[in-house]
Scaffold this motif. Structure first.
Motif, PDB file in Angstrom:
ATOM      1  N   UNK A 164       0.822  -1.307  -0.002  1.00 58.96           N
ATOM      2  CA  UNK A 164       0.161   0.047   0.006  1.00 58.96           C
ATOM      3  C   UNK A 164       0.871   1.223   0.157  1.00 58.96           C
ATOM      4  N   UNK A 165       1.922   1.182   0.611  1.00 60.19           N
ATOM      5  CA  UNK A 165       2.997   2.376   0.707  1.00 60.19           C
ATOM      6  C   UNK A 165       3.293   3.058  -0.731  1.00 60.19           C
ATOM      7  N   UNK A 166       3.477   1.676  -1.589  1.00 59.59           N
ATOM      8  CA  UNK A 166       3.863   2.094  -3.081  1.00 59.59           C
ATOM      9  C   UNK A 166       2.647   2.670  -3.831  1.00 59.59           C
ATOM     10  N   UNK A 167       1.571   2.696  -3.445  1.00 56.60           N
ATOM     11  CA  UNK A 167       0.488   2.985  -4.129  1.00 56.60           C
ATOM     12  C   UNK A 167      -0.588   4.073  -3.507  1.00 56.60           C
ATOM     13  N   UNK A 168       0.200   4.865  -2.673  1.00 54.53           N
ATOM     14  CA  UNK A 168      -0.680   6.086  -1.960  1.00 54.53           C
ATOM     15  C   UNK A 168      -1.472   6.711  -3.206  1.00 54.53           C
ATOM     16  N   UNK A 169      -2.985   7.072  -2.597  1.00 55.78           N
ATOM     17  CA  UNK A 169      -3.577   7.634  -3.587  1.00 55.78           C
ATOM     18  C   UNK A 169      -3.500   9.103  -3.868  1.00 55.78           C
ATOM     19  N   UNK A 170      -2.750   9.932  -3.031  1.00 57.77           N
ATOM     20  CA  UNK A 170      -2.625  11.157  -3.436  1.00 57.77           C
ATOM     21  C   UNK A 170      -0.977  11.431  -3.711  1.00 57.77           C
ATOM     22  N   UNK A 171      -0.526  10.626  -4.221  1.00 56.41           N
ATOM     23  CA  UNK A 171       0.875  10.834  -4.850  1.00 56.41           C
ATOM     24  C   UNK A 171       0.751  10.548  -6.213  1.00 56.41           C
ATOM     25  N   UNK A 172       1.573  11.095  -6.961  1.00 53.82           N
ATOM     26  CA  UNK A 172       1.727  10.928  -8.498  1.00 53.82           C
ATOM     27  C   UNK A 172       1.912   9.484  -9.085  1.00 53.82           C
ATOM     28  N   UNK A 173       0.978   8.918  -9.932  1.00 53.67           N
ATOM     29  CA  UNK A 173       0.946   7.747 -10.424  1.00 53.67           C
ATOM     30  C   UNK A 173       0.322   7.381 -11.608  1.00 53.67           C
ATOM     31  N   UNK A 174       0.272   6.412 -12.171  1.00 56.26           N
ATOM     32  CA  UNK A 174      -0.285   6.025 -13.425  1.00 56.26           C
ATOM     33  C   UNK A 174      -1.782   5.740 -13.269  1.00 56.26           C
TER      34      UNK A 174
END
Length: 342
Positions: A164-174
């Motif tokens: 989950x810490x690699x997929x934080x919702x409010x961090x830039x991602x695809x």
């Protein structure tokens, strides 16, 4: 008449394993083990949902979006040839097989970052009018993803918050919400391939899919395709290649494709709603587990952002060169069946 029609229409129907989301939330040990095993073995399952996620309003949005004139939609065309994956994709801009045959599906990728973090307004008015609906759907979808990632983290012997810490919702991602449409024709009346979207794996972490018509086919361990029918009250969930990379090949990212639904006897539009969760942009795409094999040396490790851009470029018809290009577009860098033809 394409010979593809015969091969796609004669595959069996096979039920996916069913995972009960409420039991996952309750940490039911039998259900947790079932989830872990299916993620290692098949990488696809039905997720039984009650009221946690309802795609009805997003299906309505999809219908409105694709009713827009083509010229209007093309104003928001994604720049796929340069690795940008957000915006509108017209039919034929990607290819469906190793010969470079254009696909027959159109979709619209709505970036989570552009909706929540950047708050961009470069969307057609129909999407802007539904922004609150899109935000709610993305938030709920991501919450379901996090529950799955927590369980997989624990089952892998990691801290529950590692994935989950690699997929934080409010961090830039695809991360993105995809609306798709393809017009399906009865096989006996068409003079082209009935493969709308070619054999591939997803390149993110977790995918949550709803469709109402069918047409999804998944590759079984024996190398045979099987049909996955929509199941009322259930999402279809699968893992993507990012989970293969992050777990050193323990998790399974399975090949799938979209074809004319078996038994179709009239022209019909097929819509689907997909939420893709991907690692944050700066996450290195390598195993989190000590002792697990990485396919790349440290000097060759991509960030998630660069890795996604590479995959997107390889999907584009404009970038197609030969069969090697096709292979690079299909993903699954571990345990990949290497010669599926469509």
């Amino acid at each position: 008449m394409s010979t593809c029609s015969e091969s796609t229409q004669t595959v069996p129907n096979t039920s996916l394993p069913v995972i009960d989301y409420n039991l996952l939330v309750q940490k039911d040990s039998t259900e947790l083990n079932k989830l872990f095993n299916v993620c290692k073995q098949l990488g696809f399952f039905y997720l039984k949902l009650d009221n946690q996620l309802d795609p009805a309003r997003i299906f309505t949005l999809a219908e409105k979006v694709f009713e827009l004139p083509l010229d209007t939609k093309n104003e928001y065309a994604m720049d796929g040839k340069n690795g940008v994956y957000f915006g509108y994709k017209a039919e034929g801009s990607m290819y469906a097989d190793k010969k470079g045959t254009p696909d027959t599906i159109q979709f619209w990728n709505i970036s989570k970052d552009e909706i929540f973090i950047q708050e961009k307004t470069k969307f057609p008015q129909v999407i802007l009018d539904a922004k609150n609906i899109v935000q709610e759907y993305m938030t709920k979808s991501h919450g379901i993803v996090i529950v799955i990632l927590q369980i997989l983290s624990m089952k892998l012997g990691l801290d529950a918050e590692t994935l989950p810490n690699l997929h934080r919702f409010m961090q830039p991602s695809g991360d993105q919400l995809r609306l798709t449409k393809s017009t399906m024709y009865p096989v006996q009346t068409q003079d082209k391939s009935d493969v709308a979207f070619g054999a591939h794996t997803d390149f993110g972490s977790v995918t949550i899919l709803f469709n109402r018509l069918g047409g999804l086919q998944v590759l079984a361990a024996n190398g045979e395709w099987f049909n996955v029918k929509p199941l009322s009250g259930h999402a279809i969930v699968n893992l993507g290649d990012a989970m293969v990379k992050l777990t050193g090949g323990i998790m399974r990212s399975n090949i799938h494709r979209v074809v004319t639904p078996p038994g179709l006897n009239e022209i019909v539009d097929r819509y689907s709603i997909v939420y893709f969760s991907r690692p944050e942009n700066d996450v290195p795409m390598k195993s989190l587990l000590s002792g697990e094999k990485d396919e790349q040396t440290d000097e060759q490790v991509f960030t998630a952002q660069a890795w996604i851009a590479r995959r997107v470029k390889n999907f584009q018809t404009e970038n197609y060169k030969n069969e090697e290009t096709y292979e690079k577009s299909r993903g699954t860098e571990n345990n990949r069946e290497s010669n599926v033809s469509t």
